[in-house]
Design an enzyme around this catalytic site. Structure first.
Site, PDB file in Angstrom:
ATOM      1  N   LEU A  49      45.160  25.092  -3.679  1.00  0.00           N
ATOM      2  CA  LEU A  49      44.583  25.973  -4.695  1.00  0.00           C
ATOM      3  C   LEU A  49      45.650  26.522  -5.643  1.00  0.00           C
ATOM      4  O   LEU A  49      45.349  27.305  -6.535  1.00  0.00           O
ATOM      5  CB  LEU A  49      43.840  27.126  -4.016  1.00  0.00           C
ATOM      6  CG  LEU A  49      42.550  26.725  -3.290  1.00  0.00           C
ATOM      7  CD1 LEU A  49      41.967  27.913  -2.553  1.00  0.00           C
ATOM      8  CD2 LEU A  49      41.522  26.147  -4.260  1.00  0.00           C
ATOM      9  N   LYS A  87      58.561  20.978   3.297  1.00  0.00           N
ATOM     10  CA  LYS A  87      59.337  22.209   3.079  1.00  0.00           C
ATOM     11  C   LYS A  87      60.771  22.105   3.611  1.00  0.00           C
ATOM     12  O   LYS A  87      61.675  22.742   3.090  1.00  0.00           O
ATOM     13  CB  LYS A  87      58.616  23.410   3.697  1.00  0.00           C
ATOM     14  CG  LYS A  87      57.366  23.789   2.912  1.00  0.00           C
ATOM     15  CD  LYS A  87      56.710  25.051   3.437  1.00  0.00           C
ATOM     16  CE  LYS A  87      55.453  25.341   2.619  1.00  0.00           C
ATOM     17  NZ  LYS A  87      54.797  26.591   2.998  1.00  0.00           N
ATOM     18  N   VAL A 124      55.300  26.924   8.901  1.00  0.00           N
ATOM     19  CA  VAL A 124      55.253  28.280   8.340  1.00  0.00           C
ATOM     20  C   VAL A 124      55.935  29.313   9.251  1.00  0.00           C
ATOM     21  O   VAL A 124      56.259  30.426   8.822  1.00  0.00           O
ATOM     22  CB  VAL A 124      53.787  28.666   8.014  1.00  0.00           C
ATOM     23  CG1 VAL A 124      52.997  28.956   9.281  1.00  0.00           C
ATOM     24  CG2 VAL A 124      53.725  29.849   7.074  1.00  0.00           C
ATOM     25  N   VAL A 146      47.116  32.824   9.222  1.00  0.00           N
ATOM     26  CA  VAL A 146      47.721  32.283   8.003  1.00  0.00           C
ATOM     27  C   VAL A 146      46.674  31.507   7.191  1.00  0.00           C
ATOM     28  O   VAL A 146      46.745  31.420   5.969  1.00  0.00           O
ATOM     29  CB  VAL A 146      48.922  31.387   8.380  1.00  0.00           C
ATOM     30  CG1 VAL A 146      49.436  30.615   7.190  1.00  0.00           C
ATOM     31  CG2 VAL A 146      50.031  32.242   8.985  1.00  0.00           C
TER      32      VAL A 146
END
Ligand code: ATR
Length: 263
Positions: A15, A65, A129, A209
């Site tokens: 998003l 990441k 995360v 999360v």
């Protein structure tokens, strides 16, 4: 026109373009923010594009990441200490990797008004995360951090970055004030966590999360037992807010329209 990207694999459900393009338009900035599905072999080229100004900034999501790190020229303190990059920008002709998930998580907790000082925290999951959350929790001076992961070794490995972690077996429930779901369990509506929370007591904070679905079974079970529940929507919004500020030097509005945009 400036160009920004979010890269990942898969990326369809991101998003970030919706949110960034909304803020870009609101602030009359001549820019576009797009999503791009990439493979590991594309990372080097993409980051070169940042170096030559062909791309002005990149958000990085699952599963890159950590993978992007060798291709960057510099890491910020936050990115280095989490080995996790979600925002790339150019500074002095260098491609810099930074982590705004930390700030996203920290701000979302502050907004929830739950005071974390000297509290015990229990993290479920040791995936992408988790380092950002642990870094933020240490910043907020929590008392103890417990962590468990289905694959225990991955939780143990996080001790290389964070010495103060207490690793417990999946299924064990230590005494906690805040519990965080940092697994991907809950992304599918039918996902259920095989953990027994019936004896934990009340007035804890259940934090997920995940923000889509809005209320995971994890959050629902916490609420049903008399606890507070917060999903990851604010974390998502504030990580984007921080990236936007880095790239454009503008602090974008966060209001009802922004919340609706993401529903
Ligand atoms: P990665 O593991 O590649 O970093 P991620 O999406 O960042 O990917 O993390 C997924 C997390 O959800 C991991 O902690 C994962 O546990 P494993 O390391 O054991 O795979 C966790 N997870 C996913 N499905 C799960 C399930 N059915 N039960 C428990 N944990 C689950």
């Amino acid at each position: 026109m400036k160009k920004f990207l979010v890269i990942g694999n898969p990326i369809e459900h991101s998003l970030s373009p919706k949110l960034h393009n909304y803020w870009i338009k609101k602030n009359n900035i001549n820019a576009i923010y797009e999503k791009q599905n990439v493979d590991k072999k594309d990372l080097k080229d993409l980051i070169s594009k940042v170096r030559v100004g062909e791309v002005d900034g990149i958000n990085v999501t699952v599963p890159f990441k950590k993978t992007v790190i060798p291709y960057l020229d510099e890491l910020t303190y936050e990115a280095k200490n989490t080995q996790s990059v979600n925002t790339i920008y150019l500074n002095n002709k260098k491609a810099v990797g930074h982590n705004t998930d930390i700030n996203g998580f920290e701000t979302s907790i502050q907004k929830s008004k739950f005071n974390l000082q000297n509290k015990n925290v229990f993290i479920l999951g040791a995936g992408g995360v988790a380092p950002s959350i642990i870094f933020a929790l240490n910043k907020m001076k929590v008392s103890k951090i417990y962590i468990c992961n289905r694959t225990k070794e991955k939780a143990e490995n996080l001790k290389n970055l964070f010495k103060n972690l207490n690793v417990v077996d999946w299924g064990d429930i230590p005494n906690f004030d805040l519990i965080i779901n940092a697994t991907s369990l809950g992304l599918k509506k039918k996902d259920k966590m095989n953990l027994d929370f019936s004896r934990i007591g009340k007035y804890k904070l259940f934090y997920d999360v995940i923000y889509n679905p809005k209320e995971t079974n994890f959050l629902k079970s916490g609420k049903d037992l008399g606890n507070m529940a917060v999903n990851g929507k604010l974390m998502f919004i504030y990580q984007a807010f921080s990236a936007f500020y880095i790239w454009h030097g503008i602090k974008p509005d966060i209001n009802e329209d922004v919340y609706k945009l993401l529903d």
